[in-house]
Design an enzyme around this catalytic site. Structure first.
Site, mmCIF file in Angstrom:
data_model
loop_
_atom_site.group_PDB
_atom_site.id
_atom_site.type_symbol
_atom_site.label_atom_id
_atom_site.label_comp_id
_atom_site.label_asym_id
_atom_site.label_seq_id
_atom_site.Cartn_x
_atom_site.Cartn_y
_atom_site.Cartn_z
ATOM 1 N N GLY A 11 0.795 -1.228 0.000
ATOM 2 C CA GLY A 11 0.000 0.000 0.000
ATOM 3 C C GLY A 11 0.824 1.273 0.000
ATOM 4 O O GLY A 11 1.907 1.334 0.583
ATOM 5 N N ARG A 15 -3.245 8.389 3.241
ATOM 6 C CA ARG A 15 -3.543 9.223 4.416
ATOM 7 C C ARG A 15 -2.296 9.601 5.204
ATOM 8 O O ARG A 15 -2.351 10.457 6.083
ATOM 9 C CB ARG A 15 -4.544 8.498 5.320
ATOM 10 C CG ARG A 15 -5.974 8.565 4.792
ATOM 11 C CD ARG A 15 -6.938 8.032 5.826
ATOM 12 N NE ARG A 15 -6.939 6.577 5.868
ATOM 13 C CZ ARG A 15 -7.423 5.862 6.889
ATOM 14 N NH1 ARG A 15 -7.889 6.472 7.955
ATOM 15 N NH2 ARG A 15 -7.407 4.550 6.836
ATOM 16 N N ASN A 171 -12.390 -9.123 12.853
ATOM 17 C CA ASN A 171 -11.304 -9.729 12.086
ATOM 18 C C ASN A 171 -10.062 -8.851 12.093
ATOM 19 O O ASN A 171 -10.127 -7.655 11.799
ATOM 20 C CB ASN A 171 -11.781 -9.937 10.635
ATOM 21 C CG ASN A 171 -10.678 -10.447 9.736
ATOM 22 O OD1 ASN A 171 -9.909 -11.326 10.120
ATOM 23 N ND2 ASN A 171 -10.595 -9.888 8.535
ATOM 24 N N ASN A 361 43.294 8.883 30.571
ATOM 25 C CA ASN A 361 42.509 10.098 30.796
ATOM 26 C C ASN A 361 42.631 11.009 29.570
ATOM 27 O O ASN A 361 43.737 11.392 29.168
ATOM 28 C CB ASN A 361 43.005 10.846 32.032
ATOM 29 C CG ASN A 361 42.124 12.039 32.365
ATOM 30 O OD1 ASN A 361 41.121 11.914 33.050
ATOM 31 N ND2 ASN A 361 42.498 13.206 31.873
ATOM 32 N N ASN A 370 40.191 12.125 12.466
ATOM 33 C CA ASN A 370 40.178 10.811 11.820
ATOM 34 C C ASN A 370 39.874 10.848 10.330
ATOM 35 O O ASN A 370 39.990 9.823 9.660
ATOM 36 C CB ASN A 370 39.151 9.906 12.511
ATOM 37 C CG ASN A 370 37.751 10.505 12.504
ATOM 38 O OD1 ASN A 370 37.586 11.718 12.524
ATOM 39 N ND2 ASN A 370 36.744 9.661 12.474
#
Length: 453
Positions: A11, A15, A171, A361, A370
């Site tokens: 589908g 909407r 259903n 640290n 990088n």
């Protein structure tokens, strides 16, 4: 018995007011189609067939991105659910086992419910998933049962009589049957109805007319929630979040302001972890026991080990691996990097494509440089290293154990174990220069102001 999933995903979803195929709209960071596939995985399917139509290429990419073995077939015209299922005929040729029909825009069916449907096939040739509604004006198809509780037919709301519409049993559209029988029944479905479509639901009456049995497995109405608009999508996401938050708390996670925390469909968090307000979990996050995720942090595609602290205002991107008792502080971003046990990246830093050794640290303002504009390069930092504030690590570069960088250093070469790298211009103080410069500038500004009058 082998099971084949047939997931209807053709589908457009008018909407939705979107160019994106309806089933690719996301709930909790995953397309609704993926939610359906995840639920179906509970029955260990031998085959997964996705019926695509609008945006078929994108639908196929999403389906096969989740399950590389998923097969995609096309429904070039959307002529109803029966017609959609018929498009799987060729793909299922020769398959011996059951077929389970699911819907790509129904993301909340529980795996346990699908397992119950497969189990019910031992008693019935066709099994339909149904639910009861409190409001009988709801425009669902109705399940019609005989006096013995056997399912005799499904009547679409548009075609139902007033008496049939008063029946609360509705259903869901989910159906299980022998694959060959399903295809035989679908081939008999006509379109003489109020919509002029080929209804999959007609197979129940056709099966009964052929002397086959049909039965109903019942579930909660919330499982059958279909999503057809952005309003319904928002509601579905809110329902998922509420359920996920309740699950997390029940499993021992502390959510300090639960309504402000956003979870992905696959977020896993261990007990005794504390999640502070306004945290967002994207897909692919695992947090082990006893960690703390502080406020306003964003995590995706990462692993956080026991005792680690993240945030506040931290970002963990895909490939971030935090070992036990690590600390990622405020305004720190980590991407595709391993942070070993006890290491700290406390403030205002970017660590990408890197390995940071235990107890190291990382000072405030440190950046692993990088990317050279074409390639990514890796930074390797050893154990017990001290990186001074405002250090630029120009990858590829390696810093040995117990090495050090001076504040403001630009590191372009490897630093051997135990060494300190200093790479910055020598400071030169010019006596009286600042005072003379400002006096000159102030006089210039005053002259300009006088000329403008």
């Amino acid at each position: 018995m082998s099971v084949a999933l047939i997931i209807l995903a053709a589908g457009k979803g008018t909407r939705m007011q979107s160019d994106l195929p309806k089933v690719l709209h996301e709930v909790a960071g995953a397309p609704m189609l993926v939610h359906a596939m995840k639920a179906g995985a509970a029955v260990d399917p031998a085959r997964t067939i996705v019926v695509a139509g609008h945006g078929a290429e994108a639908v196929a990419k999403a389906a096969q991105g989740w399950d590389a073995d998923a097969e995609v077939v096309l429904q070039t015209e959307q002529l109803g659910t029966g017609h959609a299922v018929a498009q799987a005929r060729e793909a299922l040729a020769g398959f011996e086992g059951d077929a389970l029909v699911l819907y790509g825009d129904t993301p909340f069916i529980r795996p346990e419910t699908l397992e119950a449907m497969v189990a019910a096939r031992a008693s019935h040739d066709v099994v339909v998933l149904g639910f009861e509604v409190a409001d009988v004006t709801a425009r669902y198809g109705r399940l019609i049962e005989d006096a013995d509780g056997a399912l005799t037919e499904i009547v679409e709301f548009k075609d139902a009589t007033d008496a049939q519409r008063a029946i609360p049993l509705c259903n869901s559209g989910v159906i299980a049957a022998d694959a060959a029988l399903l295809m035989d029944l679908v081939a008999q479905v006509g379109n003489e109805n109020a919509s002029g479509e080929y209804y999959l639901t007609d197979i129940v009456a056709l099966a009964r007319a052929a002397g086959k049995s049909a039965g109903v497995v019942r579930c909660n109405e919330a499982e059958t929630l279909g999503v057809n608009s952005k309003v319904e999508l928002a509601r579905a996401d809110a329902l998922f979040q509420a359920a996920k938050r309740a699950e997390m708390v029940a499993d021992g996670v502390t959510l300090q302001m639960s309504d402000s925390v956003y979870f992905a469909h696959d977020t896993h968090i261990g007990p005794d972890t504390v999640v502070e307000p306004h945290v967002v979990f994207g897909p692919g996050v695992t947090v082990e026991n006893g960690a703390r995720i502080r406020a306003f942090s964003h995590l995706e595609g990462c692993h956080v080990s026991r005792g680690a602290v993240v945030g506040p205002y931290a970002r963990l991107r895909p490939g971030a691996e935090l070992a036990e008792d690590t600390k990622i502080g405020n305004f720190v971003e980590v991407k595709n990097a391993v942070i070993d046990e006890g290491a700290k990246v406390n403030h205002l830093s970017y660590i990408g494509d890197a390995h940071v050794g235990a107890r190291t640290n990382i000072g405030a303002g440190t950046i692993t440089c990088n990317y050279d504009g074409v390639f990514k390069h890796r930074t390797t930092i050893g154990q017990d290293v001290f990186i001074g504030s405002n250090t630029m690590l120009v990858a590829p570069v390696t810093l040995g154990d117990e090495s050090m960088t001076a504040t403001g250093t630009v590191v372009t070469r490897d630093v051997p174990e135990g060494d300190m790298a200093v790479a910055r211009a020598r400071q030169d103080n010019k006596p009286g220069f600042a005072r003379r410069m400002f006096e000159k500038l102030k006089k210039k500004k005053a002259a300009q102001a006088k000329e403008s009058k």
